[in-house]
Design an enzyme around this catalytic site. Structure first.
Site, PDB file in Angstrom:
ATOM      1  N   ARG A  92       0.844  -1.155   0.040  1.00  0.00           N
ATOM      2  CA  ARG A  92      -0.153  -0.063   0.142  1.00  0.00           C
ATOM      3  C   ARG A  92       0.821   1.274   0.025  1.00  0.00           C
ATOM      4  NH1 ARG A  92      -5.011   1.510   4.262  1.00  0.00           N
ATOM      5  NH2 ARG A  92      -3.283   0.911   5.801  1.00  0.00           N
ATOM      6  N   ASP A 112      -3.754   3.472  14.109  1.00  0.00           N
ATOM      7  CA  ASP A 112      -3.051   3.825  13.180  1.00  0.00           C
ATOM      8  C   ASP A 112      -3.560   5.157  12.803  1.00  0.00           C
ATOM      9  OD1 ASP A 112      -5.306   3.262  11.437  1.00  0.00           O
ATOM     10  OD2 ASP A 112      -4.419   1.597  10.091  1.00  0.00           O
TER      11      ASP A 112
END
Length: 554
Positions: free
Chosen positions: A178, A467
């Site tokens: 990603r 996160d």
């Protein structure tokens, strides 16, 4: 470092003046193996071909946000109705991406690379985005670690002397990288004084160094191929840009068209209304869609933050995938993916198992099981976890539904048609806005910001893997509650900046008591407080906390 001339656009004979290229950052061990002249020239080529279009699309985001604020609603695009009604499918999935029943996510530090590949998950999402604080060291060393993993030479020894090595290749997870979202720059690589896109830096270096390496493994390694997750997409036009990047990159390196495969995270409310169109734009390179549930909640708050009480999100921990508007989003994703022959991947189980409190642990694992049972039963082909101990839990849920089948793309999903009103029915979630929820948002957001400033992008806080996405929910909820005059259900007090600052001060006192004065002083708590107050309390809403935060990373 400079390139003699750069080819741009579809015609490789068109040339432009040689750019002035600056690579400036603190020393990173083995950086020269990644930042080779050839690799940097490849990234420069991507920058010069696509930076103008990227800036146009970032400007379009602002225009779109203004339109949403004025209308107070969203709907499916009338101009793309033919795409939604059309009879088309994405390209068939390669062998390595047929079975995705469990995917584990995490950053690309050396220990995580080994643990994720060894975890027993089918896929590892190697994350340069939400789980990575984009220090120069992190983004460069992450590329080194991935190369070492593919070459089978990666190892790690902890300070306690524990050694980590890879299992045999056939037992390793498939790597899906990603890169950063379109909105983030990489300030350590400048072309004519302009930073390259973090997305193109991450994608370009990884593809340049590994595409041919992965393909050369051929039939001996079914887990090989240049595969990607695409974050923060807000429209099919942004997906079209990625498709153009893929086509350009494959042509430049002589890689067959369609070799790249990408899964798009549907983690913005705008993208939820363009799922068909996003898959259509990427159809030669599409692998599926993912329910990026945490960023999705953040996107709803961000885009409807001033649209009135019907869009006010209650305490984040009270909103789950059974909330009606989230359930509608999940149904639409499965329906869309399976109609188009693509994988539908479920959301994150962020719980971190604890061996210290068996009772709490058992209750949390039961919630994870229920979440994964629901996804498997709802037609998803796989799902995410954040910790290796959760891989068996998620796998059992999908094994019970899939059996020996690699996926359930033949399952069309629910017959219920999903409407715009259902996707936007935030008020129907129920729940309350409470001071306890406000305090939790402060605690999570503040602690995450401090860790992020120290270079940690995935952080265990209160037994949850937090996160950037969950930190974004925390700070955006605070902003929304304050600016909409929310009265907190448990105290009757109004959410205000003054109350929030008091809670921040109390949380810092709590942290100091937990850590001790010495450890606290060695942290970056003052800067974290400043950053968090800026993104949660400023009159003007920052689009992403990582934008002002990046300037503090150095």
């Amino acid at each position: 470092m400079a390139a003699d001339q750069e080819a741009v656009g579809p015609d490789p004979v068109v040339t432009v003046a040689a750019p002035v290229v600056t690579v400036a950052g603190p020393r990173v061990p083995r950086a020269e193996e990644v930042l080779t002249p050839e690799a940097v020239r490849f990234v420069i080529g991507l920058h010069r071909a696509f930076e103008g279009r990227r800036q146009e699309l970032l400007a379009r985001r602002k225009t779109r946000r203004t339109e949403i604020a004025q209308a107070g609603t969203l709907d499916f695009l009338p101009e793309t109705a033919a795409v939604r009604a059309g009879d088309w499918k994405v390209a068939p999935a390669p062998r390595a991406l047929q079975d995705r029943r469990v995917e584990i996510t995490g950053p690309t530090d050396r220990k995580m690379v080994i643990n994720a590949l060894n975890s027993g998950a089918k896929v590892w999402l190697a994350d340069f985005e939400d789980a990575t604080s984009p220090t120069w060291h992190a983004v460069v060393s992450g590329q080194v670690n991935l190369i070492d993993a593919f070459e089978g030479r990666i190892d790690f020894t902890s300070e306690q002397g524990k050694a980590y090595t890879l299992k045999p290749a056939e037992q390793l997870a498939t790597v899906v990288v990603r890169p950063r979202g379109w909105h983030l720059d990489e300030n350590h690589l400048l072309v004519d004084g302009v930073p390259v896109a973090g997305a193109l830096f991450d994608f370009g270096l990884y593809f340049f160094h590994n595409a041919a390496r992965l393909l050369a493994k051929g039939e001996s390694d079914p887990n090989s191929g240049p595969y990607f997750y695409l974050p923060k997409t807000e429209s099919h036009l942004e997906a079209r840009l990625w498709n153009e990047v893929f086509t350009h990159a494959q042509r430049e390196l002589g890689i067959p068209h369609g070799t790249i495969r990408a899964t798009v995270l549907i983690e913005t409310i705008m993208a939820a209304f363009e799922m068909d169109e996003i898959l259509y734009e990427l159809r030669d390179h599409a692998a599926g869609l993912n329910a990026g549930r945490w960023d999705y909640l953040f996107s709803i708050v961000k885009n409807f933050r001033d649209a009135g009480e019907r869009y006010i999100l209650p305490d984040r921990n009270s909103v789950g995938m059974t909330s009606p508007f989230m359930a509608a989003y999940a149904r639409l994703l499965v329906q869309t993916c399976h109609k188009r022959g693509a994988h539908a991947i479920g959301g994150m189980a962020a719980f971190i198992p604890s061996r210290k409190d068996p009772e709490v642990n058992a209750a949390a694992l039961e919630k994870v099981k229920a979440d994964k049972d629901r996804e498997a039963g709802g037609g998803f082909d796989g799902s995410w976890v954040a910790h290796p101990d959760l891989v068996p839990v998620a796998r059992a849920s999908f094994d019970a539904v899939l059996g020996e089948r690699p996926n359930q793309k033949d399952n069309p999903g629910s017959d219920d048609q999903v409407t715009a009103a259902q996707l936007l029915d935030v008020a129907g979630a129920g729940g309350h806005c409470t001071e306890a929820g406000l305090q939790n948002a402060v605690a999570v957001g503040l602690r995450y910001c401090e860790a992020w400033l120290r270079g940690l992008g995935a952080v265990g806080i209160f037994n949850m893997m937090e996160d950037a996405a969950t930190a974004e929910i925390s700070r955006s909820q605070i902003w929304q509650w304050i600016h909409n005059g929310v009265v907190l259900a448990d105290t009757g007090e109004k959410a205000t900046a003054e109350l929030t600052r008091r809670l921040i001060a109390e949380e810092l006192d709590t942290v100091r008591a937990e850590l001790g004065d010495g450890v606290f002083a060695a942290g970056r708590w003052a800067e974290a407080r400043e950053l968090f107050e800026q993104v949660a309390l400023a009159e003007e809403f920052a689009d992403f906390l990582t934008l002002p935060g990046y300037a503090l990373l150095g």
